[in-house]
Each structure stands twice: as structure tokens, then as C-alpha cells.
Design an enzyme around this catalytic site. Structure first.
Site, PDB file in Angstrom:
ATOM      1  N   ARG A  81     131.359  28.362 -70.644  1.00  0.00           N
ATOM      2  CA  ARG A  81     131.729  26.621 -71.395  1.00  0.00           C
ATOM      3  C   ARG A  81     130.443  26.970 -72.172  1.00  0.00           C
ATOM      4  O   ARG A  81     130.905  26.038 -73.311  1.00  0.00           O
ATOM      5  CB  ARG A  81     132.918  26.166 -70.934  1.00  0.00           C
ATOM      6  CG  ARG A  81     132.037  25.904 -69.236  1.00  0.00           C
ATOM      7  CD  ARG A  81     132.879  25.456 -68.341  1.00  0.00           C
ATOM      8  NE  ARG A  81     134.018  26.607 -67.667  1.00  0.00           N
ATOM      9  CZ  ARG A  81     134.746  25.450 -66.766  1.00  0.00           C
ATOM     10  NH1 ARG A  81     135.246  24.229 -66.447  1.00  0.00           N
ATOM     11  NH2 ARG A  81     135.847  26.239 -66.036  1.00  0.00           N
ATOM     12  N   LYS A 138     128.493  33.950 -56.763  1.00  0.00           N
ATOM     13  CA  LYS A 138     130.003  34.424 -56.191  1.00  0.00           C
ATOM     14  C   LYS A 138     129.674  35.566 -55.286  1.00  0.00           C
ATOM     15  O   LYS A 138     128.511  35.946 -54.992  1.00  0.00           O
ATOM     16  CB  LYS A 138     130.210  35.857 -57.180  1.00  0.00           C
ATOM     17  CG  LYS A 138     130.520  34.832 -58.923  1.00  0.00           C
ATOM     18  CD  LYS A 138     130.727  35.551 -59.722  1.00  0.00           C
ATOM     19  CE  LYS A 138     131.317  35.332 -61.387  1.00  0.00           C
ATOM     20  NZ  LYS A 138     132.831  34.389 -60.876  1.00  0.00           N
TER      21      LYS A 138
END
Ligand code: BES
Ligand code: MN
Ligand code: ZN
Length: 481
Positions: A338, A264
Site C-alpha cells: 500500500r 516474515k
């Protein structure tokens, strides 16, 4: 902090010794004939006090009251929403280390939902984060007395609200803690401590070895980039007979999300300490259950690890095998939530649940779609979606239903595995949910994306404790079925 509820008139409430008294007045307020009510009625008539939400008139040591500070607070139509806003505004004005005892008086009757909002607003406004400060300034408030003329009939909702507030507070506390003070191992300790303290809660903690044996290849892939060992936390609340199918709550427990190799940008990366807010909300729900002891069964599953990057970290393009047997091409290591959730969702099958709800700070796309007001709600089961939506409304912890059409899953196709872990940018919150849905065929399932609602950025940076209120409300609604 201790909450009390008493059926008092305004004059009686005003004769309680307190550091502050909040008098909540709504548009429909008709002053009774006791002395203090007459005073409040006069102030409204003269326009010095207003019933408009958040308008406050402050008095210092008025002779009619034993409270040091008296605030006449407008709460609009008297709804839960307006009561919350009114109290937040009033508490802003009296935030002081001198505030030890507070009286919150509803002028007239209180609705159950508004009383609940008052409890949660006072708890929220007086919360103080302390655990990593050398000179901690703990919450000064010790006693909160709530009064309303109909208090007698509000006892149940009052107790429920107080229990929820302790759950919200536990969730906030853990979510706020920096990642080096809230590692997977420390989260597991917190869960174990809950179980040790409360009879109806059991806790089991699995480490890398056990998780490997279970074949949770997706969860392991995320965890392998960090020195900090993963934990898989299994909490069980048994309030009903063994044969009663449990509701399973699955909370995303990424204690820090750097993005991994798909790293990120630096700006605001600190906020990724909040990426375990789903896990924190599960702990908070169990805290509230411990208090309320409802006759239901609930299982909490928390897959917890860091998403970091070292020489062994999972790489874009790697293919791993999930516990379900499906192979996954990890095209973006930043879509890690996920990956840990899908294995926990497969693990959930063994409980033959009546429903499984996962709670996750899953996508930035959900923040774009819904902002910080409503959590994203996804479910192929309309009855379950309706129940969660209604619980959110009742608890003023809102969510909004999002679609799950087949087409949203098309981007997850992979040439090298059964499924890819990302699709394109468009509809990112939905494709993430479509990915999860592949692992939930065996039970009714819903997904709450709390990326926008679990914490606030900017000056008021901090965890919100959402959606503990929604979840507790949803679980307790099962009792009346
Ligand atoms: N934890 C983030 C989601 C997130 C982002 C929550 C910003 C709150 C604020 C999640 O693990 C993530 O990184 N998701 C990616 C998915 C993408 C790679 C498909 C995202 O949203 O950018
Ligand atoms: Mn991520
Ligand atoms: Zn994440």
C-alpha cells in the site's frame, strides 16, 4: 506456439495429421452422419466415452484418424468452465515431449466463451518454465488447430483469446522468475522491450532520483532497505486520439517481500517472489493490447522495488510523507504494498483518467477470505465494480466484490501522522483497501487484491497469469460503449 481455427467436421478434423486429437463432447452432442461422428456417437452410446467433465477415452492410432492419439473428452454442459476442466484433464494424460501438433475439435458448434476457454486451457497446460534451468525442457507443442462447425463466426473471439494467452504467458513468465532474475531494473527492461517492439506502446522508466523529486516518500521508504535500486515504470498504449481519457492500471511490483524489519517467518517466504504479480499482469495486458490494437488509451504504472532490511531500512514507527502530502506512520513494514501503491495512485491523477484500477498481491487476509478462486474487488464506484465483475465472469477470471464502509477505515488512525499503514487483523483486506482509497479521490477507482489468485502453492507451484484475462476483457468492453 501457433493457434489456428478452422470450420471442420469431426471426420475432417480426424483426417488432420497430428500427435493428438481431442474430441470435445458435451451432454447435448448429437452425432452427425460423417464417419468419425458415428464412431464417437457409438462410444458414448456404449458408455465407453462419457460427456461428464474430465472423463476421457483414449484410442491409439485408430484407423479412422491420422492423429496418433485420439481422446474423446467429456466437457459436461459445454460451458467455458467445463471445457477448461475437460482439456486440463485430457492434457494431463498426454503431456509428452512428442506432442508437437494438437487438434482440438468441438463436436458440433462451439460457444465463443468455450472456444476462448479452450485456447487458454491448452496454452496453460502446455506452458513450461525454462528461464533458470540448465537443461531446459521448453514447450514441445508448436501448432494447435481448433475446429468447430461454426468456426467462421468465431474468428474475433478466437483472436482475442490468442492475444490474451500471450499476455497471460508473459505475466506468468515474469511472476515465476526468482527475485534475483526479476529485479526492478529487469522488470523495467522487460517493459522497455515491449515498447521497443510495438509501435503503439511507449515506456518511460524513473529511478530513485526522479522518484525523490516527485516526492514519493512512501515508495522511497520501502525501497531504502535494499541495495537494489527502485524503478517506477510508466507504460502508455495509445490506440485512440490523444484527447480520449485513458484507463490507468497500477500494478504492485515488489520483486521480493521479506516483510522488512517486521520480517516474515521463513516458511514459504520464497513465494514472496510473486509479490510483483500485479506488475506482471500489467505487462501481460500491454502484450495483449499490442496484439489486438484496440482504439482505446491505457496507461500502466508499476512502482517496483524490493522490501528488504538493511541498516537504512525503514523502521516501525517511522513517519514518511507521501506524494499526496499525507503523512504516514509505518507501524508495520510488511504492509509495504500500500505504501508503494499510494504514491503511484497520486501520480495517476496527472492522466485525468476515466478510471484507475490497481492490481496487487496486497493481503494475506484476502487469501483467507476468498482463497484461490476469486480475486477481491473493491470500489466505491458501483458502475466500475459492475464492469470489472462482468469482465471477470466473461473471461472466467473471477472476482468478488468486497465492502468499503467508512468503519473499516477507523483502525488506520494514527496519533503521530495523518494515517497509519495498518489497522488490526480483523478485516485486513478491507482496511488495506480503505488505506488506498484515501489516495484516489480524484477519479473513479477500483482495487483488485490478487494475493490468492496470482499463483498456486504446493506441487503445482506457479504463477497463474491472473487477472490478465479479466483486465483485457474489461478494457475491450469499452469499445462497445
Ligand atoms: N505481499 C503481502 C501479502 C501476501 C501475503 C500475499 C501472503 C500473498 C500471500 C503483503 O505485502 C503483506 O505482507 N501484507 C501483510 C499486511 C499486514 C502486515 C497488515 C499481511 O497480509 O500479512
Ligand atoms: Mn508485505
Ligand atoms: Zn507484499
Amino acid at each position: 506456439m501457433n493457434f489456428e481455427l478452422k470450420p471442420l467436421s469431426l471426420t475432417e478434423a480426424a483426417s488432420e495429421k497430428a500427435d493428438a486429437l481431442l474430441v470435445l463432447v458435451s451432454d447435448t452432442y448429437k452425432p452427425a452422419r460423417d464417419g468419425f461422428s458415428v464412431l464417437v456417437g457409438l462410444a458414448i452410446k456404449e458408455g465407453d466415452a462419457q460427456t461428464k467433465v474430465g472423463k476421457t477415452l483414449a484410442l491409439y492410432k485408430p484407423p479412422q484418424s491420422l492423429a496418433t492419439r485420439v481422446l474423446i473428452v467429456g466437457v459436461g454442459d459445454g460451458s467455458a468452465k467445463h471445457v477448461r476442466s475437460g482439456i486440463v484433464a485430457a492434457m494431463d494424460g498426454i503431456k509428452s515431449d512428442k506432442l508437437k501438433k494438437l487438434v482440438v475439435a468441438f463436436a458440433g458448434v462451439a460457444q465463443a466463451a468455450s472456444l476462448r476457454a479452450a485456447v487458454l486451457a491448452v496454452a496453460d497446460a502446455s506452458y513450461s518454465y525454462t528461464s533458470t534451468k540448465s537443461k531446459a525442457e521448453p514447450r514441445s507443442l508448436q501448432t494447435v488447430l481448433l475446429t468447430a462447425s461454426n468456426a467462421g463466426e468465431l474468428q474475433d473471439s478466437f483472436e482475442r483469446a490468442v492475444a490474451v494467452s500471450t499476455g497471460v504467458e508473459l505475466a506468468k513468465e515474469w511472476a515465476n522468475r526468482p527475485a534475483n532474475h526479476a529485479t526492478p531494473a529487469l522488470l523495467a527492461k522487460a517493459a522497455e522491450a515491449l515498447a521497443a517492439k510495438h509501435g503503439k506502446i511507449r515506456c518511460e522508466v524513473l529511478g530513485p532520483k526522479e522518484v525523490g523529486k516527485l516526492g514519493m516518500g512512501a515508495f522511497l521508504a520501502v525501497a531504502q532497505g535494499s541495495e537494489e535500486p527502485l524503478r517506477f515504470i510508466v507504460l502508455k498504449y495509445s490506440g485512440a486520439a490523444k484527447a480520449v481519457a485513458p484507463t490507468v492500471l497500477v500494478g504492485k511490483g515488489i520483486t521480493f517481500d521479506s516483510g522488512g524489519i517486521s520480517i516474515k517467518p521463513a516458511a514459504e517466504m520464497d513465494e514472496m517472489k510473486y509479490d510483483m504479480s500485479g506488475a506482471a499482469s500489467v505487462l501481460g495486458v500491454f502484450r495483449a493490447l499490442a496484439e489486438l490494437k484496440p482504439a482505446i488509451n491505457v496507461v500502466g504504472l508499476i512502482p517496483s522495488c524490493e522490501n528488504l532490511l538493511n541498516g537504512r531500512a525503514v523502521k516501525p514507527g517511522d513517519v514518511v510523507t507521501s506524494m499526496s502530502g499525507q503523512t504516514i506512520e509505518i507501524l508495520n513494514t510488511d504492509a509495504e504494498g500500500r505504501l508503494v501503491l499510494c504514491d503511484a495512485l497520486t501520480y495517476a491523477e496527472r492522466f485525468k483518467p476515466r478510471a484507475v484500477v490497481d492490481i496487487a498481491t496486497l493481503t494475506g487476509a484476502c487469501v483467507v477470505a476468498l482463497g484461490g478462486v476469486r480475486s477481491g474487488l473493491f470500489s466505491p464506484n458501483q458502475e466500475l465494480a459492475n464492469a470489472l465483475r462482468a469482465a471477470g465472469e466473461a473471461a472466467q477470471d473471477l472476482c468478488w466484490e468486497m465492502p468499503l464502509d467508512e468503519e473499516y477505515g477507523e483502525g488506520l488512525k494514527s496519533r503521530f501522522a495523518d494515517v497509519a499503514n495498518v489497522a488490526g487483523r480483523a478485516g485486513g483486506a478491507v482496511s488495506a483497501a480503505k488505506y488506498l482509497q484515501r489516495f484516489t479521490a480524484k477519479y473513479p477507482w477500483a482495487h483488485l487484491d490478487i494475493a490468492g489468485t496470482a499463483w498456486k502453492s504446493g506441487a503445482a507451484k506457479g504463477a497463474t497469469g491472473r487477472p490478465v484475462g479479466l483486465l483485457v476483457e474489461y478494457l475491450l468492453a469499452q469499445l462497445s460503449k
